[in-house]
Design an enzyme around this catalytic site. Structure first.
Site, PDB file in Angstrom:
ATOM      1  CE  LYS A  53       0.279  -7.368   3.901  1.00  0.00           C
ATOM      2  NZ  LYS A  53       1.717  -7.323   4.200  1.00  0.00           N
TER       3      LYS A  53
ATOM      4  CB  SER B 149       3.544  -6.324   0.911  1.00  0.00           C
ATOM      5  OG  SER B 149       3.580  -6.795   2.249  1.00  0.00           O
TER       6      SER B 149
ATOM      7  CB  SER C 257       5.487  -5.536   4.409  1.00  0.00           C
ATOM      8  OG  SER C 257       6.002  -5.946   3.180  1.00  0.00           O
TER       9      SER C 257
END
Ligand code: GLN
Length: 483
Positions: free
Chosen positions: A77, A152, A176
């Site tokens: 990420k 997210s 997330s």
């Protein structure tokens, strides 16, 4: 033709194939290229990954001892530092910022022979539930591209969902990892707060943030967890002991399972998800486990508590992005310093991040500190105490992961409160620091996947992973009432 089912099978494949790592990397690069429309990757490290694969293939041929994640293809990420690579937290304010060191998790992945294939798209500064807050465009859910992947860590979830890497790392401050795993139909683990060092993880809310893992199988997730977890001199909140479980539950013993009555009866829970999960939980009794509904009268307080505390921490953490030290800088000359900060931050940050900085600054302001921030800290303490009590009597808590399946793109963008409220089942684990996993067991009649969320006491990840295997087994014998 290469195909991936688990790290174990891949390692057997590597024993038979001297150029196996290179074959795997070529395979993923082609797949990533064909799936560009999903926007799961902000950057792909083509050349570097190919070179590393060649080196690892040579290492195997030389007979050297191999790392636990030898040749495993992993995506990160865009909030996890990978030295000399761009790191933007999905934000314009950090566009073209280059990481100057490796996160501890990355350092450990590399030491275990992993191959990092690219950087995944995400909501700006990990704030969001749909990936619609990224400054670099939406990520699409590979199962239905009119829907969001969750957030997210949407890019990292889709990278595993669409088979663009073997496993990926995300971060989970309030769900997330688990929520996008739920929306995409993959496994998502948020470890105990402190299990994995946060060194090199861009901070959103430091007392909540934790790196998490996406994968297709429990053994894969476990292997990655074992590799990256543990003590770290660069993060004083990282757990100082080495064992994976401080209080391992007896694997032969039947489980004591709790579920929160209010959670399964909540008006926001989709009726079909409710029916399926209630049936599944009840069915666990038939296998000899004890299953009990526990009163949890705090459910409606946890989302407000989470948003007060995380925005407060975010307003402090994000103050470092001032146009001077990092990232986007206002170009106008002859302006006052305050105006320079103001313009740099106004142009660099997106709408949701600004909203949270404002909210966080407000709850920390002198006149409102006690009413909001102090009160929320008190609620957090009550939640932790209650959780400790529950784990005196139970091994595991089961909850839904999310009240609905993946939203349609744009469905919730005009109503931030509705978006926040959908975090009702995930933020609890971050408020209390306990480990939680989303298991992608079910499919809705709308065609989308959904999961069940399991949690154990702090630092009991081995038990959590063991229980996860049991739940997956149990699912095979469960007749879904909605099908
Ligand atoms: N949806 C939550 C939020 O918007 C979760 C964020 C996270 O875990 N990083 O804050």
């Amino acid at each position: 033709m290469f195909s991936f089912s688990s790290i174990k099978n891949y390692h057997s494949f590597l024993q038979e194939n001297p150029d196996g790592c290179s074959i795997a990397v070529e395979y993923y690069l082609k797949k990533i290229d064909a799936a560009r429309r999903l926007n799961a990757f902000l950057e792909v490290y083509d050349e570097e990954a190919k070179e590393r694969a060649i080196l690892l293939d040579q290492k195997r041929k030389s007979g050297a001892s191999l790392g636990k994640l030898h040749g495993v293809v992993i995506a990160l990420k865009d909030v996890i530092s990978y030295k000399d690579q761009k790191l933007s937290a999905g934000s314009k304010i950090l566009e073209n910022f280059i990481a100057i060191y490796n996160a501890t998790a990355v350092e450990r992945l590399l030491a275990a022979d992993a191959i990092i294939i690219g950087r995944n798209n995400c909501d700006e500064f990990a704030m969001g539930s749909t990936n619609e807050n990224s400054a670099y465009g939406n990520v699409l859910n590979a199962l239905d591209t009119t829907r969001v992947p969750g957030g997210s860590s949407g890019g990292s979830a889709v990278a595993v969902q669409a088979g663009l890497c073997m496993v990926s790392l995300g971060s989970d401050t309030g769900g997330s990892v688990r929520q996008p795993a739920d929306f995409c139909g993959v496994i998502g683990l948020k470890p105990t707060y402190g299990r994995i060092s946060r060194y090199g993880l861009i901070a959103y809310a430091s007392s909540f943030d934790q790196i998490g893992i996406f994968g297709n199988t429990i053994p894969d997730v476990r292997l990655v967890l074992e590799t990256i977890q543990g003590k770290d001199d660069f993060d004083s909140t990282a757990y100082p002991h080495n064992g994976l479980d401080i209080n391992k539950i007896d694997e032969k013993k039947k489980l004591k399972i709790a579920y929160f009555k209010e959670a399964f009866e909540h008006q926001s829970l989709d009726p079909e998800i409710k029916k399926t999960l209630s049936g599944f939980v009840e069915n666990l009794k038939s296998d000899g486990h004890s299953v009990e509904a526990v009163d949890f009268e705090y459910l409606d307080y946890i989302v407000p508590t989470y948003y007060v505390l995380t925005t407060a921490e975010a307003s402090s953490n994000l103050s470092r992005f001032d146009g001077v030290k990092y990232g986007y800088r206002e170009k106008s000359k002859n302006i006052e310093l305050a105006e320079f900060y103001n313009r740099s931050r106004s142009k660099g940050f997106g709408k949701e991040v600004k909203r949270r900085i404002l909210l966080g600054t407000f709850v920390l302001s002198a006149g409102y500190f006690d009413a909001y921030f102090t009160k929320a800290q008190q609620v957090r303490k009550i939640l932790t105490d209650r959780t400790n009590l529950i784990f005196k009597d139970f091994d595991i808590i089961l909850l839904p992961t999310s009240p609905t399946t993946a939203f349609r793109i744009g469905e919730k963008t005009d109503d931030p409160i509705a978006m926040y409220l959908a975090d009702i089942y995930t933020v609890y684990a971050n408020l209390t620091g306990i480990p939680a996993i989303s298991l992608p067991l079910f499919r809705h009649t709308n065609g989308m996947p959904f999961g069940i969320q399991a949690m154990t006491n702090r630092f009991n990840e081995l038990s959590l992973l063991h229980i996860s295997e049991l739940l997956i087994q149990q699912y095979k014998s469960y007749e879904n009432p909605t099908l």
